[in-house]
Design a protein around this motif. Structure first.
Motif, PDB file in Angstrom:
ATOM      1  N   LEU B 359      71.243  15.515  18.680  1.00 53.03           N
ATOM      2  CA  LEU B 359      70.358  14.258  18.475  1.00 53.03           C
ATOM      3  C   LEU B 359      68.598  14.666  18.764  1.00 53.03           C
ATOM      4  CD1 LEU B 359      70.384  12.847  16.197  1.00 53.03           C
ATOM      5  CD2 LEU B 359      70.383  11.140  16.978  1.00 53.03           C
ATOM      6  N   VAL B 360      68.539  14.782  19.420  1.00 53.72           N
ATOM      7  CA  VAL B 360      67.360  15.008  20.139  1.00 53.72           C
ATOM      8  C   VAL B 360      66.580  15.870  19.851  1.00 53.72           C
ATOM      9  CG1 VAL B 360      65.802  14.544  22.290  1.00 53.72           C
ATOM     10  CG2 VAL B 360      67.555  13.111  21.740  1.00 53.72           C
ATOM     11  N   TYR B 361      67.773  17.551  19.973  1.00 51.38           N
ATOM     12  CA  TYR B 361      67.234  18.464  20.482  1.00 51.38           C
ATOM     13  C   TYR B 361      66.766  18.793  19.001  1.00 51.38           C
ATOM     14  CZ  TYR B 361      66.322  19.495  25.044  1.00 51.38           C
ATOM     15  OH  TYR B 361      66.465  19.406  26.820  1.00 51.38           O
ATOM     16  N   THR B 362      67.862  18.293  17.882  1.00 49.64           N
ATOM     17  CA  THR B 362      67.629  18.070  16.719  1.00 49.64           C
ATOM     18  C   THR B 362      66.514  18.014  15.825  1.00 49.64           C
ATOM     19  OG1 THR B 362      69.613  18.177  16.250  1.00 49.64           O
ATOM     20  CG2 THR B 362      68.770  17.954  14.202  1.00 49.64           C
ATOM     21  N   VAL B 363      66.438  16.758  16.140  1.00 49.73           N
ATOM     22  CA  VAL B 363      64.663  16.396  16.031  1.00 49.73           C
ATOM     23  C   VAL B 363      63.666  17.145  16.907  1.00 49.73           C
ATOM     24  CG1 VAL B 363      62.781  14.464  16.941  1.00 49.73           C
ATOM     25  CG2 VAL B 363      65.440  13.801  15.753  1.00 49.73           C
ATOM     26  N   PHE B 364      63.480  17.632  17.835  1.00 50.73           N
ATOM     27  CA  PHE B 364      62.937  18.608  18.648  1.00 50.73           C
ATOM     28  C   PHE B 364      62.474  20.273  17.649  1.00 50.73           C
ATOM     29  CE2 PHE B 364      64.096  17.632  22.799  1.00 50.73           C
ATOM     30  CZ  PHE B 364      62.821  16.334  23.365  1.00 50.73           C
ATOM     31  N   ALA B 365      63.656  20.443  17.207  1.00 52.35           N
ATOM     32  CA  ALA B 365      63.904  22.013  16.159  1.00 52.35           C
ATOM     33  C   ALA B 365      63.135  21.326  15.062  1.00 52.35           C
ATOM     34  CB  ALA B 365      65.715  22.341  15.436  1.00 52.35           C
ATOM     35  N   THR B 366      63.242  20.658  14.095  1.00 49.83           N
ATOM     36  CA  THR B 366      62.477  19.930  13.513  1.00 49.83           C
ATOM     37  C   THR B 366      61.020  19.793  13.509  1.00 49.83           C
ATOM     38  OG1 THR B 366      64.467  18.337  12.713  1.00 49.83           O
ATOM     39  CG2 THR B 366      62.333  17.728  11.656  1.00 49.83           C
ATOM     40  N   VAL B 367      60.069  19.414  14.328  1.00 55.68           N
ATOM     41  CA  VAL B 367      59.157  18.807  14.792  1.00 55.68           C
ATOM     42  C   VAL B 367      58.842  20.767  14.664  1.00 55.68           C
ATOM     43  CG1 VAL B 367      57.737  19.108  16.300  1.00 55.68           C
ATOM     44  CG2 VAL B 367      59.458  17.474  16.120  1.00 55.68           C
ATOM     45  N   PHE B 368      59.349  21.506  15.013  1.00 54.96           N
ATOM     46  CA  PHE B 368      58.933  22.875  15.242  1.00 54.96           C
ATOM     47  C   PHE B 368      59.505  23.922  13.871  1.00 54.96           C
ATOM     48  CE2 PHE B 368      60.810  22.881  19.714  1.00 54.96           C
ATOM     49  CZ  PHE B 368      58.913  24.018  20.507  1.00 54.96           C
ATOM     50  N   ALA B 369      60.505  23.415  13.414  1.00 59.02           N
ATOM     51  CA  ALA B 369      60.368  23.913  11.940  1.00 59.02           C
ATOM     52  C   ALA B 369      59.637  23.485  10.698  1.00 59.02           C
ATOM     53  CB  ALA B 369      62.199  24.156  10.894  1.00 59.02           C
ATOM     54  N   GLY B 370      59.131  22.422  11.011  1.00 59.19           N
ATOM     55  CA  GLY B 370      58.502  21.036  10.452  1.00 59.19           C
ATOM     56  C   GLY B 370      56.968  21.857  10.366  1.00 59.19           C
ATOM     57  N   VAL B 371      56.621  21.876  11.338  1.00 60.56           N
ATOM     58  CA  VAL B 371      55.254  22.048  11.601  1.00 60.56           C
ATOM     59  C   VAL B 371      55.211  23.841  10.860  1.00 60.56           C
ATOM     60  CG1 VAL B 371      53.633  23.447  12.863  1.00 60.56           C
ATOM     61  CG2 VAL B 371      54.947  21.534  13.502  1.00 60.56           C
ATOM     62  N   ILE B 372      55.844  24.783  10.789  1.00 53.03           N
ATOM     63  CA  ILE B 372      55.372  26.143  10.173  1.00 53.03           C
ATOM     64  C   ILE B 372      56.324  25.725   8.763  1.00 53.03           C
ATOM     65  CG2 ILE B 372      57.355  28.406   9.634  1.00 53.03           C
ATOM     66  CD1 ILE B 372      57.409  28.334  12.598  1.00 53.03           C
ATOM     67  N   GLY B 373      56.592  25.322   8.183  1.00 54.69           N
ATOM     68  CA  GLY B 373      57.282  24.760   6.489  1.00 54.69           C
ATOM     69  C   GLY B 373      55.853  23.771   6.016  1.00 54.69           C
ATOM     70  N   MET B 374      55.279  22.956   7.206  1.00 55.74           N
ATOM     71  CA  MET B 374      54.223  22.333   6.615  1.00 55.74           C
ATOM     72  C   MET B 374      53.488  23.197   6.366  1.00 55.74           C
ATOM     73  SD  MET B 374      52.058  20.264   9.388  1.00 55.74           S
ATOM     74  CE  MET B 374      51.484  21.807   9.995  1.00 55.74           C
ATOM     75  N   CYS B 375      53.313  24.174   7.130  1.00 53.16           N
ATOM     76  CA  CYS B 375      52.087  24.995   7.127  1.00 53.16           C
ATOM     77  C   CYS B 375      52.036  26.173   6.193  1.00 53.16           C
ATOM     78  CB  CYS B 375      51.657  26.376   8.287  1.00 53.16           C
ATOM     79  SG  CYS B 375      51.132  25.996   9.576  1.00 53.16           S
ATOM     80  N   ILE B 376      53.429  26.297   5.519  1.00 56.56           N
ATOM     81  CA  ILE B 376      53.916  27.033   4.290  1.00 56.56           C
ATOM     82  C   ILE B 376      53.753  26.838   3.092  1.00 56.56           C
ATOM     83  CG2 ILE B 376      55.694  28.288   3.029  1.00 56.56           C
ATOM     84  CD1 ILE B 376      57.047  29.413   6.028  1.00 56.56           C
ATOM     85  N   LEU B 377      53.617  25.066   3.220  1.00 54.94           N
ATOM     86  CA  LEU B 377      54.019  24.561   1.640  1.00 54.94           C
ATOM     87  C   LEU B 377      52.235  24.416   1.601  1.00 54.94           C
ATOM     88  CD1 LEU B 377      55.609  23.253   0.473  1.00 54.94           C
ATOM     89  CD2 LEU B 377      55.102  20.931   1.432  1.00 54.94           C
ATOM     90  N   GLY B 378      51.330  24.433   3.053  1.00 54.91           N
ATOM     91  CA  GLY B 378      49.884  23.606   2.296  1.00 54.91           C
ATOM     92  C   GLY B 378      49.326  25.109   2.229  1.00 54.91           C
ATOM     93  N   TYR B 379      49.626  26.321   2.258  1.00 51.33           N
ATOM     94  CA  TYR B 379      49.561  27.541   1.747  1.00 51.33           C
ATOM     95  C   TYR B 379      49.554  27.567   0.106  1.00 51.33           C
ATOM     96  CZ  TYR B 379      48.454  32.493   1.478  1.00 51.33           C
ATOM     97  OH  TYR B 379      46.920  33.877   0.206  1.00 51.33           O
TER      98      TYR B 379
END
Lengths: 174, 509
Positions: B359-379
């Protein structure tokens, strides 16, 4: 209201509340055993701290209050923006009405009325838009919460309950 | 190596169809709440919480974490393009981002903001992964006095960083701690402050305080001063908006600014109670003092955007470290994520790395994927996001109130809870009106039981010897730090008065 009273009123009220709460805390009873700290110790410590802070803040405000009707208050924080009392009263009234009528009207009817009335009192004077928004928004929320998220919401009483049940049957919630 | 293996496992858990869908929804919702007038990031995460009740714990945390990550970006777009900061953290972007837009460089300003968010977010995610487990391992050796000291430090930090009067912040905190004591006491089973009301015996859920004070209180505050937007004004003419990225050499030329902003965001994020807003302002302040191009700050310099944005996004990874490693939220949004953990029966802290590693590492992975996804979405989503600004604030606020009530009701299916959140809504409004910060009230309610349990257990275990908190080196050290933090605003004010008195004395005549 006199300026000095207005300056210390919030902290004065909180100070009175701490005195009342301390009284309530002395009534907390438990069989703790000899020499053991009881369940009243923690809340009492917090109440005393809160009371001292309120007293200190009142004293500070009185000590540095402006003399001769000066424009600035003792508090360094900026003056809050002008309050529209009518709008605030309408907002509080609508929120309380919603809370009190939901058990009787059910979620769908109470929410439709609230979604229509709140923007109106908030300054959006477009009755057709707010009315349509109320009904469509409430319907959408019923679908989202009760059909998608499976949250059980109040159905109301009497005819409103019958209406809620008919609506739920129509959207496929048994 | 072990960390990489676990992180890979986290990505495997994240990349299932359901979790990816939840991640995408969370990213979109986070952007929306950051842009929508009348909604803040913390309020948005609070409103999403009820939807997580019926979810599994992993999708629930993915949704809220994704909202937290992308919520730090959405407001940048409106700050740069329309001078409307979606969140307080976006205010520094107005000073340089909007100035660039006025000079015709809006696309480049958005590009700098996106690159800063990407760099800050990814670097802080790496630091978070590297730091969280060692911190948790250190915390494993702690006993109740140390945990009490850490919770106390967290509460003290919230108070000192709350920005308004220290006394008001402490009063707000005391009230929160007191609210947490309502109900039947866990150790002795004694009734406390129930006043003969059966519904109070179960205590007052922190969720009700949080939703009422933040959600309803904010809506009443906005209504009392008149809703700012009637819709249709700011979002008009969105067709021309786009993002243009700076060149690699330009980015490398600003590496010191990136480093300063990101490091500031991580460090400030780790401090309990200080979130993205404090990070952005501190980073901008540092840049204006030490930056190569500091003289140009405030006139449309990209350094101002990079410093503030990289710090705001980097604070996300920093804030998750104390949450996961010690169970102490580092910001308002992480307090809600803590609530999601608790609602699913999991107490974050050192043990969670042992019992719920996936669970902890899924949260960590979410932060990585979230940052990249956020930038794609932001673009790609600038135009629809700007269109959202056309929504009248009065309508958005009406829906916020309904979401608050549903969230409060659904937690326990108890109609009395609706009255409780209405009462906390009015209290939240009064707090806002009279300069009492709400964050200490909410964190006091959340962390109060943890503080009391550790305090009481220590007192029972050490025969009522309260000096143990100060004589044990770690708890004593942490309490000393908290005391310094609490005393600092007073010392600063005294020094300021002294300097003012000296300069007045030095003035001739």
């Amino acid at each position: 209201m006199p300026r000095t009273l207005r300056l210390v009123l919030p902290h004065g009220l909180l100070l009175v509340a701490t005195l009342l709460l301390y009284g309530a805390a002395t009534g907390i009873q438990a069989n703790t055993g000899a020499g053991r700290i009881g369940p009243d110790a923690w809340p009492k410590a917090i109440i005393v701290a809160m009371g001292l802070l309120c007293a200190w803040e009142i004293a500070r405000r009185l000590a540095v209050r402006p003399r001769g009707g000066g424009a600035k208050t003792a508090d360094a924080s900026p003056e809050p923006p002008a309050m529209q009392v009518g709008k605030l009263a309408a907002g509080v009234g609508l929120v309380l009405s919603y809370v009190l009528t939901v058990p009787w009207l059910g979620f769908f009817v109470a929410t439709a009325a609230f979604l229509a009335a709140f923007p109106w009192f908030g300054g959006l004077r477009r009755p057709l838009l707010t009315g349509a928004l109320g009904i469509a928004g409430s319907l959408a929320l019923v679908v989202v919460f009760m059909r998608v998220a499976y949250i059980s919401l109040p159905l109301g009483e009497g005819p409103f309950r019958a209406l809620s049940l008919a609506l739920l049957a129509a959207i496929g919630v048994s | 190596m072990e960390i990489l293996t676990h992180l890979a496992g986290g990505f495997v858990h994240l990349f299932t169809p359901l979790n990816l869908l939840v991640l995408s929804v969370g990213l979109v919702l986070g952007m929306l709440v950051a842009v929508l007038p009348g909604l803040t990031l913390v309020m948005g995460v609070v409103l999403a919480l009820p939807f997580t009740y019926k979810m599994g714990v992993a999708p629930a945390l993915i949704l809220l974490t994704a909202m937290y990550v992308s919520g730090t970006y959405g407001g940048a777009i409106t700050a740069i393009l329309f001078r409307i900061p979606g969140e307080p953290m976006d205010v520094p972007l107005i000073w340089d981002g909007y100035e660039m837009a006025r000079k015709g460089d809006a696309a480049l300003a958005l590009g700098w903001s996106l690159v800063a968010a990407l760099v800050g977010g990814l670097v802080s995610a790496v630091v978070m992964v590297l730091l969280a487990k060692p911190v948790a391992q250190v915390a494993l050796a702690f006993s109740t006095p140390e945990f009490f000291a850490i919770v106390f430090f967290g509460l003290a930090s919230v108070v000192t960083l709350s920005g308004t009067s220290l006394a008001n912040a402490l009063i707000s905190l005391c009230l929160g701690l007191l609210i947490a004591t309502v109900g039947v006491d866990e150790v002795y089973g004694a009734d406390r402050f129930t006043f003969g009301q059966p519904f109070l015996q179960d205590g007052i859920e922190f969720l009700l305080v949080m939703v009422g004070a933040y959600g309803i209180g904010e809506v009443l505050t906005r209504m009392s001063t008149g809703f700012a937007s009637q819709g249709g004004e700011a979002g008009a003419g969105t067709a021309r908006f786009r993002t243009a990225f700076p060149g690699l050499s330009q980015v490398l030329g600003m590496k010191a600014t990136f480093a300063r902003g990101t490091a500031t965001g991580i460090v400030v994020g780790i401090v309990p109670g200080a979130g993205a807003t404090v990070s952005a302002f501190v980073a901008y302040g540092l840049e204006s003092q030490y930056g190569k191009n500091r003289a140009a700050l405030g006139t449309g310099a990209p350094e101002g955007i990079v410093a503030a944005k990289s710090a705001a996004t980097a604070s996300v990874g920093g804030a998750l470290v104390p949450l996961l490693a010690m169970g102490i939220p580092g910001s308002g949004a992480t307090a809600i994520i803590l609530a999601a953990f608790l609602l699913h029966g999991i107490q974050p802290g050192p043990q969670v790395f042992v019992a719920n590693t996936d669970l902890v590492y899924t949260v960590f992975a979410t932060v990585f994927a979230g940052v990249i996804g956020m930038c794609i979405l932001g673009y790609f989503a600038i135009r629809p996001l700007c269109k959202v600004l056309e929504a009248p604030e009065a309508i958005v606020s009406a829906f916020v109130v309904v979401f608050c009530f549903v969230g409060a009701f659904a937690a326990r299916n108890n109609l009395s809870d609706l009255n409780v959140i209405a009462a906390f809504g009015v209290l939240g409004f009064l707090f806002e009106r009279y300069g009492f910060p709400i964050a200490p009230l909410v964190l006091g309610t959340i962390l109060g039981p943890l503080a009391e349990t550790n305090f009481m257990t220590t007192m029972v275990s050490f025969d009522n010897d309260w000096t143990v908190f100060f004589t044990r080196p770690i708890s004593g050290g942490i309490l000393a730090l908290a005391a310094v933090g609490l005393a600092w605003p007073l010392v600063k004010a005294a020094l300021k008065r002294l300097r003012a008195a000296r300069s007045a004395h030095a003035q001739p005549g």
